[in-house]
Design a protein around this motif. Structure first.
Motif, PDB file in Angstrom:
ATOM      1  N   CYS A  11      35.930  45.824  28.525  1.00 38.53           N
ATOM      2  CA  CYS A  11      36.621  45.420  29.757  1.00 38.53           C
ATOM      3  C   CYS A  11      38.066  45.016  29.467  1.00 38.53           C
ATOM      4  CB  CYS A  11      35.889  44.262  30.433  1.00 38.53           C
ATOM      5  SG  CYS A  11      34.308  44.721  31.153  1.00 38.53           S
ATOM      6  N   TYR A  46      41.341  46.793  30.900  1.00 32.67           N
ATOM      7  CA  TYR A  46      42.310  45.958  31.621  1.00 32.67           C
ATOM      8  C   TYR A  46      43.699  46.093  30.986  1.00 32.67           C
ATOM      9  CZ  TYR A  46      44.088  41.810  34.086  1.00 32.67           C
ATOM     10  OH  TYR A  46      44.805  40.944  34.874  1.00 32.67           O
ATOM     11  N   ASN A  98      43.457  46.948  43.291  1.00 33.63           N
ATOM     12  CA  ASN A  98      43.593  45.699  42.534  1.00 33.63           C
ATOM     13  C   ASN A  98      42.491  45.595  41.477  1.00 33.63           C
ATOM     14  OD1 ASN A  98      43.790  43.122  41.583  1.00 33.63           O
ATOM     15  ND2 ASN A  98      44.183  42.192  43.578  1.00 33.63           N
ATOM     16  N   GLU A 102      42.405  43.153  39.087  1.00 29.45           N
ATOM     17  CA  GLU A 102      42.385  41.821  38.475  1.00 29.45           C
ATOM     18  C   GLU A 102      40.969  41.398  38.091  1.00 29.45           C
ATOM     19  OE1 GLU A 102      44.809  39.172  37.619  1.00 29.45           O
ATOM     20  OE2 GLU A 102      45.647  41.164  37.386  1.00 29.45           O
ATOM     21  N   TRP A 103      39.975  41.847  38.916  1.00 28.11           N
ATOM     22  CA  TRP A 103      38.573  41.476  38.641  1.00 28.11           C
ATOM     23  C   TRP A 103      38.154  41.928  37.247  1.00 28.11           C
ATOM     24  CZ3 TRP A 103      35.241  45.368  37.348  1.00 28.11           C
ATOM     25  CH2 TRP A 103      35.619  46.675  37.686  1.00 28.11           C
ATOM     26  N   TYR A 144      39.092  39.227  34.871  1.00 28.43           N
ATOM     27  CA  TYR A 144      38.197  38.072  34.995  1.00 28.43           C
ATOM     28  C   TYR A 144      36.826  38.367  34.401  1.00 28.43           C
ATOM     29  CZ  TYR A 144      41.544  35.596  37.896  1.00 28.43           C
ATOM     30  OH  TYR A 144      42.661  34.937  38.339  1.00 28.43           O
ATOM     31  N   LEU A 145      36.316  39.597  34.677  1.00 33.88           N
ATOM     32  CA  LEU A 145      35.027  39.997  34.105  1.00 33.88           C
ATOM     33  C   LEU A 145      35.091  39.966  32.573  1.00 33.88           C
ATOM     34  CD1 LEU A 145      32.146  41.159  34.463  1.00 33.88           C
ATOM     35  CD2 LEU A 145      33.163  43.446  34.529  1.00 33.88           C
TER      36      LEU A 145
END
Lengths: 83, 83
Positions: free
Chosen positions: A48, A52, B2, B4-5, B8-9
């Motif tokens: 992840c 990202y 988006n 962004e998750w 955070y994940l």
């Protein structure tokens, strides 16, 4: 004051930290105390972070997580093989 | 889109990954296969991430690294105590 170096130092340390664990596990094959759950969840998390990093176009994130992925994957494979 | 998750994940997964390792190590006291070097370098790196989070004013970084610090510190203390 530019404190970007603190982020780079953090990334280098949390990446290189897995080198002594991988070396120890490769040499000793002593995996009984290593948590399978930790390395499964951690590697999914690193994938992840890697994705990202691609989204953000951040080469430090991409490179650091690629290295961490390889090191953690070596430990996971040895854990699966030796139990 | 988006994404962004995804960050955070990633943060949640690489933080929570240390829960099963800490639980296993607390229960079993089996630390022979755990690398002292890994946890020393890793904790120094986590402190750097925490401070970098403060510099950036990023609460997700501050909170995630505070939790990871506690979990990694538990494992390090048990490693130092049980060898």
């Amino acid at each position: 004051m530019n404190l970007e170096w603190l982020g780079y130092l953090a990334a280098v340390l949390t990446t290189l930290a897995f080198v002594p664990q991988a070396v120890k596990t490769i040499r000793s094959r002593d995996t009984s105390g290593i948590s399978l759950g930790m390395y499964v969840v951690f590697i999914v998390g690193i994938v992840c972070w890697f994705c990202y990093g691609i989204v953000l176009g951040s080469w430090p994130m991409i490179l650091a997580n690629a290295v961490t992925f390889v090191l953690a994957a070596v430990i996971l494979v040895l854990k699966l093989r030796h139990g």
